[in-house]
Design an enzyme around this catalytic site. Structure first.
Site, PDB file in Angstrom:
ATOM      1  N   GLY A 237      34.904  46.868  26.609  1.00  0.00           N
ATOM      2  CA  GLY A 237      35.360  45.734  25.814  1.00  0.00           C
ATOM      3  C   GLY A 237      36.638  45.116  26.330  1.00  0.00           C
ATOM      4  O   GLY A 237      37.269  45.590  27.273  1.00  0.00           O
ATOM      5  N   GLY A 239      39.979  44.864  26.509  1.00  0.00           N
ATOM      6  CA  GLY A 239      41.108  45.706  26.145  1.00  0.00           C
ATOM      7  C   GLY A 239      42.434  44.994  26.168  1.00  0.00           C
ATOM      8  O   GLY A 239      43.411  45.482  25.591  1.00  0.00           O
ATOM      9  N   ARG A 326      43.077  31.888  30.940  1.00  0.00           N
ATOM     10  CA  ARG A 326      41.920  31.577  31.768  1.00  0.00           C
ATOM     11  C   ARG A 326      40.838  30.929  30.909  1.00  0.00           C
ATOM     12  O   ARG A 326      40.836  31.065  29.685  1.00  0.00           O
ATOM     13  CB  ARG A 326      41.391  32.831  32.463  1.00  0.00           C
ATOM     14  CG  ARG A 326      40.975  33.959  31.536  1.00  0.00           C
ATOM     15  CD  ARG A 326      40.577  35.190  32.335  1.00  0.00           C
ATOM     16  NE  ARG A 326      40.064  36.259  31.487  1.00  0.00           N
ATOM     17  CZ  ARG A 326      39.636  37.433  31.944  1.00  0.00           C
ATOM     18  NH1 ARG A 326      39.665  37.669  33.242  1.00  0.00           N
ATOM     19  NH2 ARG A 326      39.177  38.356  31.125  1.00  0.00           N
ATOM     20  N   ASP A 420      30.496  45.637  33.806  1.00  0.00           N
ATOM     21  CA  ASP A 420      31.250  44.925  32.776  1.00  0.00           C
ATOM     22  C   ASP A 420      32.079  43.794  33.365  1.00  0.00           C
ATOM     23  O   ASP A 420      32.681  43.006  32.620  1.00  0.00           O
ATOM     24  CB  ASP A 420      32.156  45.890  32.006  1.00  0.00           C
ATOM     25  CG  ASP A 420      33.107  46.645  32.920  1.00  0.00           C
ATOM     26  OD1 ASP A 420      32.630  47.492  33.703  1.00  0.00           O
ATOM     27  OD2 ASP A 420      34.319  46.399  32.871  1.00  0.00           O
TER      28      ASP A 420
END
Length: 731
Positions: A237, A239, A326, A420
């Site tokens: 996930g 983090g 971003r 990921d």
């Protein structure tokens, strides 16, 4: 002319920022609900809706900071930005409390740091549905050190940044007093810039409210799982990344720009980490995303860099915190699907992994296929709803095959191609220990944590395809079910069948698709690789023999004779087939110039290298001659000049090399004010990589300015000790 255009455009951007078409960040348009992730996917059960999210900030904020296994059906968690020291610096009360009192005290102190106090919006945001919140108990120093004009123009052209560019100063490699002079800013410009700084530093939080006065959404972090270095790692996930809002692009209302802060504090997915980012890593990502876009490689984009010098972060050393903003249409990735259907009976080294959740998988897949990938020839409504699982996997594979072909042709190495980190949209995301190739080495590894060379340059296509196989495995039960249903889409409750039936569907989905995905991958990758390589070589015809006879042999020569990857391509544009028509002196001189693209001339076998290049250049010359009719009836001299021009438009003069990054980082860390102007100039070079920086082609006998001399140096190989420089994952 180049200088005038850039100065003119910079002034034009500054002027446009005050026009009615520009809005402060708190007034950016909201997306329609059918496009917003938080309205269509399933939130963390502990924070089930935006209203509860705001309550939790007051009552028990640790829920969004505590590392834990999220509910199995969930796709994301509402999370507020909180870039503060970690471990949290909370003074214990006196006398020492009981355990229960201590927990209550911690919650109360954390709540004091949360953005709970509503702040006024600027006058230009009148009518906005956003409300802005902050905490009076934290107001860290915030320094704007970077703003990407290209990212702004392409992704959020309606965003008013005020006098941000003027505040950064004139881009220059040699800062002078003249660079400090700024135009006088209006109050509106200063207000727009300050709000941008407040929101994108994580100090203020924007929350949209509906017409009934209820919170409609909130910032969020994604849940995903993944394979890291080939091993299953369980729940991972976001983090340290928090998406703060999404806004439709003015040219395509169905296309969103998701704005995300990286380094914004802990989330439920932070595990043992601090949720922060440092100046070093933030600069690397900020520059890389815009450099990759300029090369034509699909990527996330950059907007701002904001330093938080008062927040210390522990890495290999103590460093200052920094937040990079971003942007992308979506940051969903292969691991988002793996989280909902993880591999079974597999040992993993992570902390959590939930069991498969079939309804969560269906919800994610349908929304991604329909709204993110916008799959064609799929009927999404009514009784005629058609299968989408197979098309989703094929579309993701096609996009990623094109992306990694661009990596290979331009010598980009990602360094951490975990599943990921592989985008559903086929974008390059999560820049860490990346590198651009210097001296060509097909087995180069840019991440010093990659001891086995899993993510070496040569293996990158294989590793991205590994992620496609992981995606197929995750979606396979849906594909198998849709096949059994005669090409109809699955519906809610589709998985209310026996476990053996689900296994049967999964097996059928994988076996039926494995060869098709591989064939599509190979065909797409080969076609895109050849297309891009031909452009770099100035070739127009597509010949199947090029890979073996032209591309591979050229790269073998670069590797054998330790030649720089990029400058050799650039020099090749000056080659003329006429060199093989009785003019050995010109051919030898040209080869000699090619061979100068090495950092180790004393170790080069010049005789062998010259012989090898002469043989290859003859093949290349014949290949060019075969295309004579593709260039029309123009004289050969004009064709040669046009080919050179076209090659220089796709072969970069400036490359974001490791030594350049390290030097820029050091300058910013040493002096933020002067360093950010160097950073701005390097960004300008990275976003215009094909220009003739440093008066390219002008000999050393011609006197040039100090700035041009620095441009020339920044286009070079740098010191030999920086060649093949490796970074850590914390980079």
């Amino acid at each position: 002319m180049r200088r005038f255009v850039q100065t003119h455009n910079r002034q034009r951007l500054r002027t446009m920022s005050t026009t009615a078409t520009k809005k402060p960040i708190s007034a950016l348009p909201l997306p329609p609900e059918h496009l917003l992730l938080t309205k269509n996917l399933t939130p963390d059960a502990e924070i089930p809706n935006p209203s509860r999210f705001l309550e939790i900030l007051k009552e028990k904020p640790s829920i969004q900071r505590r590392s834990r296994a999220i509910s199995a059906q969930s796709h994301f968690s509402f999370t507020s930005p909180l870039p503060v020291h970690f471990p949290y610096r909370l003074q214990p009360p006196d006398p020492p409390p009981t355990d229960e009192e201590r927990l209550n005290y911690i919650e109360r102190k954390l709540a004091e740091l949360e953005p709970l106090e509503e702040q006024p919006l600027p006058p230009a945001a009148s009518g906005s549905r956003y409300k802005k919140f902050a905490s009076d108990n934290r107001d860290p120093e915030r320094v704007l050190i970077g703003l990407s004009e290209t990212g702004l123009k392409d992704c959020v052209p309606g965003l008013d940044v005020g006098d941000a560019l003027g505040a950064i100063g004139k881009p220059t490699l040699l800062p002078t007093e003249d660079a400090d002079r700024q135009a006088v800013a209006t109050e509106e410009e200063i207000t727009a810039r300050q709000e941008l700084l407040d929101v994108l530093s994580g100090q203020c939080m924007l929350v949209p409210f509906d017409e009934n006065g209820n919170p409609a959404s909130g910032p969020w972090s994604l849940r995903y799982s993944g394979h890291q270095f080939g091993s299953w790692a369980g729940q991972l996930g976001d983090g340290r990344a928090i998406s703060i809002l999404a806004t439709p692009h003015p040219n395509d209302p169905e296309l969103l720009t998701e704005i995300q802060l990286k380094g914004a504090g802990r989330t439920p997915y932070s595990r043992n980490a601090d949720g922060l980012a440092v100046t070093r890593s933030s600069i690397r990502e900020f520059l890389a995303a815009e450099a990759m876009h300029a090369l034509g490689i699909p990527t996330s984009r950059s907007l701002t860099l904001i330093s938080l010098p008062g927040i210390e972060v522990w890495r290999e050393r103590i460093e200052a915190a920094c937040i990079a903003t971003r942007m992308a249409p979506s940051f969903l990735r292969v691991g988002s699907f793996e989280a909902l259907n993880p591999p079974s009976n597999v040992f993993f080294f992570g902390g959590h992994q939930q069991p498969s959740h079939w309804e969560g998988l269906r919800v994610l897949g349908e929304w991604v296929g329909r709204r993110v990938l916008r799959l064609e020839h799929v009927e999404w409504e009514g009784e005629t709803r058609t299968a989408w699982g197979k098309k989703l996997v094929l579309e993701v594979a096609k996009r990623n095959a094109k992306m990694v072909a661009g990596w290979q042709v331009y010598g980009f190495m990602h360094g951490v191609i975990n599943t990921d980190n592989v985008s559903i949209l086929g974008l390059t995301i999560d820049y860490g220990p990346y590198a651009f190739m210097d001296v060509f080495d097909s087995w180069h590894v840019c991440n010093h944590s990659d001891e086995e060379g899993r993510y070496s340059y040569k293996r990158q296509p294989e590793m991205v395809f590994f992620a496609m196989q992981a995606l197929l495995r995750s979606v396979a039960p849906i594909i198998g079910a849709e096949e059994e249903f005669g090409g109809r889409a699955i519906s809610e409750g589709w998985a209310d069948v026996s476990e053996p039936k689900l296994e049967e569907w999964s097996k059928a989905g994988q076996e039926g698709m494995r060869s098709e995905v591989k064939q599509l991958w190979d065909d797409t990758y080969d076609e895109e690789y050849a297309r891009l390589f031909r452009r770099r070589l100035g070739l127009r015809k597509s010949l199947g023999s090029d890979e073996a006879n032209i591309f591979k042999q050229y790269l073998d020569l670069l590797e054998e004779h330790s030649l720089d990857f990029h400058s050799t391509f650039r020099k090749l544009s000056a080659f003329r087939p006429g060199y093989f028509q009785g003019n050995d002196g010109m051919l030898d001189a040209f080869i000699s110039r090619l061979l100068q693209s090495t950092p180790r001339p004393e170790k080069q076998d010049k005789m062998k290298a010259s012989t090898g290049f002469k043989a290859w250049l003859e093949k290349y010359s014949n290949r060019i001659s075969e295309e004579r009719e593709e260039w029309g009836n123009n004289p050969q001299e004009e064709i040669d000049a046009l080919r050179e021009k076209l090659m220089n438009e796709v072969n970069p003069r400036f490359v974001l090399r490791q030594w350049v990054l390290e030097e820029v980082i050091a300058k910013v860390e040493r002096d933020t004010v002067s360093g950010r102007r160097v950073l701005s100039k390097v960004l300008e070079m990275a976003t215009n990589p094909f220009e003739s920086w440093g008066a390219e082609g002008v000999g050393p006998e011609v006197c040039v300015t100090g700035e041009v001399e620095e441009e020339r140096r920044y286009c070079g190989l740098g010191e030999e000790k920086m060649l093949a420089f490796q970074c850590s994952c914390s980079s």
